[in-house]
Design a protein around this motif. Sequence first.
Motif, PDB file in Angstrom:
ATOM      1  N   TYR A  27       0.820  -1.214   0.000  1.00 22.01           N
ATOM      2  CA  TYR A  27       0.000   0.000   0.000  1.00 22.01           C
ATOM      3  C   TYR A  27       0.853   1.263   0.000  1.00 22.01           C
ATOM      4  N   ALA A  28       2.051   1.186   0.557  1.00 23.00           N
ATOM      5  CA  ALA A  28       2.927   2.351   0.574  1.00 23.00           C
ATOM      6  C   ALA A  28       3.620   2.559  -0.765  1.00 23.00           C
ATOM      7  N   VAL A  29       4.011   1.481  -1.421  1.00 27.18           N
ATOM      8  CA  VAL A  29       4.782   1.574  -2.661  1.00 27.18           C
ATOM      9  C   VAL A  29       3.884   1.758  -3.886  1.00 27.18           C
ATOM     10  N   ALA A  30       2.733   1.123  -3.917  1.00 30.03           N
ATOM     11  CA  ALA A  30       1.866   1.145  -5.099  1.00 30.03           C
ATOM     12  C   ALA A  30       1.474   2.550  -5.557  1.00 30.03           C
ATOM     13  N   PRO A  31       1.076   3.459  -4.663  1.00 33.17           N
ATOM     14  CA  PRO A  31       0.734   4.794  -5.149  1.00 33.17           C
ATOM     15  C   PRO A  31       1.917   5.538  -5.780  1.00 33.17           C
ATOM     16  N   MET A  32       3.121   5.295  -5.273  1.00 29.82           N
ATOM     17  CA  MET A  32       4.292   5.938  -5.882  1.00 29.82           C
ATOM     18  C   MET A  32       4.533   5.380  -7.282  1.00 29.82           C
ATOM     19  N   VAL A  92     -10.584   3.442  -8.573  1.00 29.31           N
ATOM     20  CA  VAL A  92     -10.651   4.468  -9.626  1.00 29.31           C
ATOM     21  C   VAL A  92     -10.561   5.860  -9.000  1.00 29.31           C
ATOM     22  N   CYS A  93     -11.310   6.071  -7.918  1.00 24.40           N
ATOM     23  CA  CYS A  93     -11.244   7.357  -7.208  1.00 24.40           C
ATOM     24  C   CYS A  93      -9.860   7.600  -6.620  1.00 24.40           C
ATOM     25  N   PHE A  94      -9.230   6.546  -6.101  1.00 23.23           N
ATOM     26  CA  PHE A  94      -7.901   6.661  -5.505  1.00 23.23           C
ATOM     27  C   PHE A  94      -6.879   7.061  -6.560  1.00 23.23           C
ATOM     28  N   PHE A  95      -6.944   6.475  -7.764  1.00 26.58           N
ATOM     29  CA  PHE A  95      -6.024   6.853  -8.827  1.00 26.58           C
ATOM     30  C   PHE A  95      -6.246   8.296  -9.257  1.00 26.58           C
ATOM     31  N   ALA A  96      -7.490   8.737  -9.272  1.00 29.66           N
ATOM     32  CA  ALA A  96      -7.771  10.139  -9.587  1.00 29.66           C
ATOM     33  C   ALA A  96      -7.182  11.045  -8.510  1.00 29.66           C
TER      34      ALA A  96
END
Length: 173
Positions: A27-32, A92-96
């Motif tokens: 969860y920490a690495v994926a958004p980066m 989808v909202c998180f990626f936005a």
Amino acid sequence: AVVGFNLTAGGTPVWALGAVCVACVGYAVAPMIADRMLGDVPSLGVVTLSLSAVALVYLPFGILQAPSHLPRADVLASIAALGVVCTALAFVCFFALIAEAGSVRATVFTYVNPVVALLGGVAVLGESVTGGILVGFPLVLAGSYLATRATPAAAAQTSEAAQAPAVAEGAGA
């Protein structure tokens, strides 16, 4: 600290704690990764591909643990709602949000979420306030503040960007 200091109480196996730690790193690495490497890719495609891959990984475990009969309709509806609304639509909202606010700021709500759940448990279910909650809650709030505050360099860039049009207007007069 929020969930407690004695994590193996009640027979929790150590491997399960390791699995939680692996998930936390993910969860920490994926958004980066999403922010830096997948910024130009449509978020719906990324979400579809990632959730399909996870579903394929879990499929053998699901088959091995399949119930002997089909669950009730309300159970199936709950599973569908969790899958579509609470997972697919949420991603989808998180990626936005990652595209708008950046990966660091986008993940802050995931740190506050367990604290809200614990406070809800105390308020609604009558669960007890533990020492871990009293220590962890301020740590989560402080970490969230530090993660979202403007750094001196970013504040200086914002200030310079705001002054640039005014300087250009004054030079043209």
